[in-house]
Structures are given as structure tokens and as C-alpha cells.
Design an enzyme around this catalytic site. Structure first.
Site, PDB file in Angstrom:
ATOM      1  CB  THR A  93      -1.050   0.068   1.239  1.00 54.35           C
ATOM      2  OG1 THR A  93      -1.512  -1.142   1.273  1.00 54.35           O
ATOM      3  CG2 THR A  93      -1.821   1.227   1.104  1.00 54.35           C
ATOM      4  CD  GLU A  94       3.438   2.814  -3.597  1.00 57.80           C
ATOM      5  OE1 GLU A  94       3.375   4.107  -4.319  1.00 57.80           O
ATOM      6  OE2 GLU A  94       4.633   2.202  -4.088  1.00 57.80           O
TER       7      GLU A  94
ATOM      8  N   GLY B 187      -4.457   1.894  -1.793  1.00 55.40           N
ATOM      9  CA  GLY B 187      -4.062   0.501  -1.545  1.00 55.40           C
ATOM     10  C   GLY B 187      -5.042  -0.670  -2.081  1.00 55.40           C
ATOM     11  CB  SER B 188      -8.614  -0.256  -3.269  1.00 55.03           C
ATOM     12  OG  SER B 188      -9.046   0.006  -2.079  1.00 55.03           O
TER      13      SER B 188
ATOM     14  CG  PHE C  73      -2.265   2.508   6.406  1.00 55.96           C
ATOM     15  CD1 PHE C  73      -2.328   2.976   7.535  1.00 55.96           C
ATOM     16  CD2 PHE C  73      -2.698   3.114   5.314  1.00 55.96           C
ATOM     17  CE1 PHE C  73      -3.074   4.311   7.889  1.00 55.96           C
ATOM     18  CE2 PHE C  73      -3.591   4.130   5.535  1.00 55.96           C
ATOM     19  CZ  PHE C  73      -3.634   4.731   6.621  1.00 55.96           C
ATOM     20  CB  ILE C  74       4.215  -1.187   6.202  1.00 58.45           C
ATOM     21  CG1 ILE C  74       3.947  -0.592   4.993  1.00 58.45           C
ATOM     22  CG2 ILE C  74       4.820  -2.551   6.101  1.00 58.45           C
ATOM     23  CD1 ILE C  74       2.946  -1.305   4.094  1.00 58.45           C
TER      24      ILE C  74
ATOM     25  CD  GLN D 224     -38.950 -14.802  21.267  1.00 62.01           C
ATOM     26  OE1 GLN D 224     -39.693 -13.611  21.247  1.00 62.01           O
ATOM     27  NE2 GLN D 224     -39.327 -15.973  20.281  1.00 62.01           N
TER      28      GLN D 224
ATOM     29  N   GLY E 122     -23.746  -5.404  28.675  1.00 59.23           N
ATOM     30  CA  GLY E 122     -24.000  -4.234  28.917  1.00 59.23           C
ATOM     31  C   GLY E 122     -22.873  -3.226  29.238  1.00 59.23           C
TER      32      GLY E 122
ATOM     33  CD  GLU F 104      -3.776  -9.763   4.531  1.00 59.87           C
ATOM     34  OE1 GLU F 104      -2.816  -9.487   5.135  1.00 59.87           O
ATOM     35  OE2 GLU F 104      -3.833 -10.078   3.404  1.00 59.87           O
TER      36      GLU F 104
HETATM   37  C1  LIG Z   1      -3.808  -1.247  10.410  1.00 56.64           C
HETATM   38  C2  LIG Z   1      -3.483  -1.539   8.943  1.00 56.64           C
HETATM   39  C3  LIG Z   1      -2.404  -2.309   8.777  1.00 56.64           C
HETATM   40  C4  LIG Z   1      -2.399  -2.529   7.337  1.00 56.64           C
HETATM   41  N1  LIG Z   1      -1.026  -3.403   6.998  1.00 56.64           N
HETATM   42  C5  LIG Z   1      -0.832  -3.425   5.785  1.00 56.64           C
HETATM   43  C6  LIG Z   1       0.676  -4.220   5.438  1.00 56.64           C
HETATM   44  O1  LIG Z   1       1.086  -4.750   6.398  1.00 56.64           O
HETATM   45  N2  LIG Z   1       0.991  -4.110   4.200  1.00 56.64           N
HETATM   46  C7  LIG Z   1       0.306  -3.287   3.349  1.00 56.64           C
HETATM   47  O2  LIG Z   1       0.695  -3.421   2.054  1.00 56.64           O
HETATM   48  N3  LIG Z   1      -0.694  -2.643   3.452  1.00 56.64           N
HETATM   49  C8  LIG Z   1      -1.224  -2.724   4.595  1.00 56.64           C
HETATM   50  N4  LIG Z   1      -2.535  -1.880   5.040  1.00 56.64           N
HETATM   51  C9  LIG Z   1      -3.085  -1.352   4.026  1.00 56.64           C
HETATM   52  C10 LIG Z   1      -4.379  -1.745   3.411  1.00 56.64           C
HETATM   53  O3  LIG Z   1      -4.434  -3.109   2.675  1.00 56.64           O
HETATM   54  C11 LIG Z   1      -5.258  -0.718   2.793  1.00 56.64           C
HETATM   55  O4  LIG Z   1      -5.488   0.500   3.826  1.00 56.64           O
HETATM   56  C12 LIG Z   1      -6.468  -1.239   1.815  1.00 56.64           C
HETATM   57  O5  LIG Z   1      -6.016  -2.054   0.962  1.00 56.64           O
HETATM   58  C13 LIG Z   1      -7.125   0.059   1.446  1.00 56.64           C
HETATM   59  O6  LIG Z   1      -6.284   1.280   0.701  1.00 56.64           O
HETATM   60  P1  LIG Z   1      -6.510   2.615   1.168  1.00 56.64           P
HETATM   61  O7  LIG Z   1      -6.443   2.604   2.415  1.00 56.64           O
HETATM   62  O8  LIG Z   1      -5.421   3.287   0.253  1.00 56.64           O
HETATM   63  O9  LIG Z   1      -8.123   2.828   0.545  1.00 56.64           O
HETATM   64  P2  LIG Z   1      -8.427   3.188  -0.878  1.00 56.64           P
HETATM   65  O10 LIG Z   1      -7.912   2.180  -1.720  1.00 56.64           O
HETATM   66  O11 LIG Z   1      -8.200   4.618  -1.004  1.00 56.64           O
HETATM   67  O12 LIG Z   1     -10.088   2.748  -0.610  1.00 56.64           O
HETATM   68  C14 LIG Z   1     -10.845   3.841   0.019  1.00 56.64           C
HETATM   69  C15 LIG Z   1     -12.321   2.887   0.355  1.00 56.64           C
HETATM   70  O13 LIG Z   1     -12.870   2.890  -1.007  1.00 56.64           O
HETATM   71  C16 LIG Z   1     -13.224   1.478  -1.250  1.00 56.64           C
HETATM   72  N5  LIG Z   1     -13.302   1.487  -2.607  1.00 56.64           N
HETATM   73  C17 LIG Z   1     -12.048   1.572  -3.521  1.00 56.64           C
HETATM   74  N6  LIG Z   1     -12.292   1.224  -4.601  1.00 56.64           N
HETATM   75  C18 LIG Z   1     -13.543   0.933  -4.899  1.00 56.64           C
HETATM   76  C19 LIG Z   1     -14.563   0.688  -5.932  1.00 56.64           C
HETATM   77  N7  LIG Z   1     -14.036   0.470  -7.191  1.00 56.64           N
HETATM   78  N8  LIG Z   1     -15.805   0.582  -5.471  1.00 56.64           N
HETATM   79  C20 LIG Z   1     -16.340   0.795  -4.395  1.00 56.64           C
HETATM   80  N9  LIG Z   1     -15.537   1.077  -3.237  1.00 56.64           N
HETATM   81  C21 LIG Z   1     -14.139   1.391  -3.523  1.00 56.64           C
HETATM   82  C22 LIG Z   1     -12.330   0.790  -0.408  1.00 56.64           C
HETATM   83  O14 LIG Z   1     -12.842  -0.624  -0.259  1.00 56.64           O
HETATM   84  C23 LIG Z   1     -12.341   1.620   0.833  1.00 56.64           C
HETATM   85  O15 LIG Z   1     -13.086   1.454   1.745  1.00 56.64           O
HETATM   86  C24 LIG Z   1      -3.097  -1.966   6.257  1.00 56.64           C
HETATM   87  C25 LIG Z   1      -4.036  -1.107   6.628  1.00 56.64           C
HETATM   88  C26 LIG Z   1      -4.202  -0.640   7.865  1.00 56.64           C
HETATM   89  C27 LIG Z   1      -5.202   0.023   8.419  1.00 56.64           C
END
Ligand SMILES: Cc1cc2nc3c(=O)[nH]c(=O)nc-3n(C[C@H](O)[C@H](O)[C@H](O)COP(=O)(O)OP(=O)(O)OC[C@H]3O[C@@H](n4cnc5c(N)ncnc54)[C@H](O)[C@@H]3O)c2cc1C
Length: 393
Positions: free
Chosen positions: A136-137, A141-142, A167-168, A287, A347, A371
Site C-alpha cells: 500500500t502507498e 491500496g485497493s 500502513f505497513i 428471547q 451491558g 487484506e
Molecule cells: C492497521 C492497518 C494495517 C495494514 N497493514 C498493511 C501491510 O502490512 N501491508 C500493506 O501493504 N498494506 C497494509 N494495510 C493497508 C490496507 O491494505 C489498505 O488500507 C487497503 O488496501 C485500502 O487501501 P486504502 O486505505 O488506500 O483505501 P483506498 O484504496 O483509497 O479505498 C478507500 C475506500 O474505498 C473503497 N473502494 C475502493 N475502490 C472501490 C470501488 N471500485 N468501488 C467501491 N468502493 C471502493 C475501499 O474499499 C475503501 O473502503 C494496512 C491497513 C491498516 C489500516
């Protein structure tokens, strides 16, 4: 065995291992943990050494690492069954048994050269080094194929990296890691994996405070020089390593961990509901409470079958990506709901720091982002529903 019942019972040997891990967690880790800070991420050294030497003796050290590299060499299915047990304590979701069953390096190190195994993989299995991985950068990350901007440029026998990762996990406590960088700017997937060391000139890191104590780091590469022998796998061809060998596979143990914490939270809710009296009767007789327990029970059982199915397909060498995505998605969302219900049943005590529920509540929220966030995982699943031909069966 009667026809048609294959696969419904765990093998006896695995059941024994499951009981051994369960007993270890409940007898050794849970009581010790009560003496620690509610957000602890590590044991005092003498406790760590004592428990680690026990698990080594029991053959529970790095259970997923191939035997030739010093682990127990269990199948992914067996690992998933054990993972469900390992995480059933307060710190379990992100610091399972505080590392006392080993902290295996990122799985993809095993595709490396002998030098890479000797320098990074094997010392990590022995507990002398700790690895992390960085995809992730700040640009996202998505969608790493498009978002990765960290550049790797060849310079003689070396490569020079410039860029940043965010976020590594594990990087603040590790000493080496695998960085995915763009080396062929002409192709979206023109990536190469580099093994880098935290102590090298040009590598710096800032901690990122998040809602879990095991905080990740932001990494900066400023003309970071990487020797050619630290290229992991093929130059320009790291996409398969990243997408399938690392991310898709990791979703299975990740989902098993979600399942395990859900089991622990649900168990607490069941027990508490039977003893807590309101309006002259135990909560469990109401219930409204029973329905919460029923919903959690069903979601836990469904999660388990989804995790097991994904692991079975992986071990059988079949295309497991959709099953892993479904298991990850369902278990992470179910975990949030199960912990939430357990808090509700407890609670005020549910949100107190006396119980592990509030820590699980915070940490479970991250599981819908790490992930592969839920939306992105749904995209992966939708792709295969709409185009079954993309499966590699
Ligand atoms: C505590 C923590 C630990 C982590 N550890 C690691 C690690 O060890 N190594 C590593 O490489 N990364 C790590 N990550 C990074 C993580 O994998 C990313 O945060 C994640 O992939 C999302 O990337 P982003 O935060 O840039 O969100 P973005 O990619 O900017 O996305 C933002 C939001 O938009 C949603 N979204 C994106 N595209 C779409 C679409 N086409 N349609 C609908 N919704 C969409 C996403 O689901 C997300 O909810 C970690 C993150 C956290 C919070």
C-alpha cells in the site's frame, strides 16, 4: 466410512493438535495476559522465552512453514483449524499468542534464492529476525496495479528505490521486508519485489497511530540502494506473487483468525447471559437475548465452513481465490457483528477495559479494511460470478 460423509470429521491427529493449542492458550496465555496492560502487544522477555520453548518442544513452532525450512509443514487447512484456537485471547487477533508459536516470514520468501532463504527466511523462522511486506502507498491500496508509484531503477548490479509505503504492519518491529515497486512504467503490472532492510541508508519510518496498539508504519525510500541479489522472484513480474501467492492466500488464515475471535466473544456472551439476572430471571431466558446468540452461532458456523472450503481448495491445488475472498469478507463482517452483540449482552461491562471485548471491537473494525477492503473483495467475487470462465479450474 459411510458414503457421502467424507470431510465432515476432522482427522484424529488434527483434533489432538487443536486440543493441544486450545489448552496452551487457555492455560498459559489467558491467565498471563490478565497481568498485562489491556493493549499489550508483547510479553515480558522471561515469559516469552518460557512459552516459546514450550511450543518448540510441543512441535507447534511456525506450524505453516515447510518442514525443510524449520516449521511443522502443516497444510493450510490444518493451519486454519489451529489459527481458530491460537487467537482466542485478548491480543489474539493481531498478536496471536504474542508470537510464542513463532512469527513466520511473509510466505512468498520461500520462492527466494538460497541466499535469500539463508539471510532472511530461515533466521525469521528461528526467531532471530522479523519480516513484513509493503504494497500500500499513499496513492492507494485497493488497486495496487495502478496505485504503486514507488520506483525501482536499475543501477549497475543494484537497484535504487524511491517512494513511500503506508500502513505497513510489523515494520516498526521488523528488520527486513518485501517492497513491491514499479520497475516497468509501461505496464500496470510491471512490478518487482525487493527485499530491503530497515537499517539500510535511505530507509526511514514513521509510526502511524491507529485504533489498534500494534500500530503500522509509513516507510520512506530515498535513493535506497538494493543489491541485485535481493530481487525476490522475477524482475517486472511480481504481480502473481503479490496478488495470488501473498494476498489471496493470506485471506484464508486471516479469515480463520476472524472466526476464532468471534468464537471467543460468543462464548463469553453465552456464559454471561446464563449468570446475569435482570427483572428476576437470567438474560438467557429472554428471547431478545436468545436471538442475538442464535444469530452469532449461525454466523460462526457459516464462517467456519467458508474458511475450511477455501483452505481445502488451496491444499488441493484448485483455484481458491473466490472462496478465499468470500471467507475473508464474510468472517470479517460476521466478527464485527458477533463482538457487537456480545458487548450488548454484557451491558456496561462490555465496553470496559476489564474485558477483552472492547479491544476486539476496535480491532475487528480494521478487518474490513486490511487484506482487501470489503468493497474490493466484493468486486473480486462479483468478477467470478459474472465471468465464471475467469476461474482456473
Ligand atoms: C492497521 C492497518 C494495517 C495494514 N497493514 C498493511 C501491510 O502490512 N501491508 C500493506 O501493504 N498494506 C497494509 N494495510 C493497508 C490496507 O491494505 C489498505 O488500507 C487497503 O488496501 C485500502 O487501501 P486504502 O486505505 O488506500 O483505501 P483506498 O484504496 O483509497 O479505498 C478507500 C475506500 O474505498 C473503497 N473502494 C475502493 N475502490 C472501490 C470501488 N471500485 N468501488 C467501491 N468502493 C471502493 C475501499 O474499499 C475503501 O473502503 C494496512 C491497513 C491498516 C489500516
Amino acid at each position: 466410512m459411510a458414503a457421502g460423509t467424507e470431510g465432515y470429521e476432522l482427522p484424529e491427529e488434527l483434533k489432538m493438535a487443536q486440543r493441544t493449542v486450545r489448552d496452551f492458550v487457555q492455560a498459559e496465555v489467558v491467565p498471563l495476559e490478565k497481568t498485562l496492560d489491556y493493549d499489550a502487544i508483547a510479553l515480558p522477555k522471561e515469559d516469552f522465552d518460557r512459552l516459546a520453548s514450550k511450543t518448540r518442544e510441543m512441535g507447534l513452532w511456525c506450524t505453516g512453514v515447510p518442514q525443510e525450512h524449520g516449521g511443522a509443514g502443516l497444510s493450510l487447512f490444518a493451519q486454519a483449524v489451529l489459527e481458530e484456537e491460537v487467537v482466542q485471547h485478548r491480543a489474539g487477533l493481531y498478536c496471536p499468542v504474542y508470537g510464542t508459536m513463532g512469527r513466520p516470514p511473509p510466505e512468498i520468501i520461500w520462492v527466494g534464492t538460497d541466499y535469500q532463504l539463508q539471510t532472511y527466511g530461515l533466521p525469521s523462522v528461528r526467531g532471530e529476525r522479523r519480516g513484513w511486506y509493503a504494497i500500500t502507498e499513499p496513492s492507494g491500496g485497493s488497486d495496487p496495479a495502478r496505485a504503486i508509484q514507488t520506483r525501482g531503477v536499475r543501477d549497475g548490479d543494484d537497484w535504487v528505490l524511491n517512494g513511500s509505503k503506508i500502513f505497513i504492519s510489523g515494520a516498526p518491529w521488523g528488520d527486513w521486508g518485501i517492497v513491491f515497486a514499479r520497475t516497468d512504467p509501461q505496464r500496470a503490472r510491471g512490478l518487482t519485489a525487493f527485499i530491503v532492510e530497515n537499517r539500510w541508508p535511505g530507509f526511514t519510518m514513521n509510526p502511524i497511530p491507529v485504533m489498534r496498539a500494534f500500530y503500522p508504519g509509513q516507510l520512506f525510500f530515498d535513493n535506497l540502494r538494493v543489491p541485485g541479489r535481493n530481487v525476490l522472484g522475477e524482475v517486472h513480474n511480481a504481480w502473481d506473487l503479490l496478488a495470488n501467492k501473498l494476498l489471496a492466500r493470506a485471506r484464508i488464515p486471516y479469515a480463520a483468525a476472524n472466526l476464532g475471535v468471534a468464537v471467543a466473544a460468543h462464548r463469553m456472551a453465552v456464559e454471561y447471559s446464563k449468570t446475569r439476572q435482570t427483572f428476576g430471571a437470567p438474560l438467557s431466558s429472554r428471547q431478545a437475548i436468545q436471538w442475538m446468540l442464535v444469530d452469532s452461532e449461525i454466523e460462526i458456523r457459516a464462517s467456519r465452513w467458508l474458511v475450511w472450503q477455501a483452505a481445502w481448495r488451496y491444499d488441493a491445488g484448485e483455484d481458491f481465490r473466490q472462496e478465499a475472498a468470500i471467507a475473508k469478507l464474510y468472517s470479517s463482517e460476521a466478527l464485527g457483528r458477533v463482538v457487537d452483540r456480545s458487548i450488548q449482552i454484557h451491558g456496561g461491562y462490555g465496553v470496559s477495559k476489564w474485558l477483552p471485548l472492547e479491544r476486539w471491537y476496535r480491532e475487528a473494525r480494521i478487518r474490513r479494511i486490511g487484506e482487501g477492503p470489503s468493497e474490493v473483495v466484493r468486486m473480486v467475487i462479483a468478477r467470478e460470478i459474472l465471468n465464471p470462465a475467469s476461474r482456473h479450474d
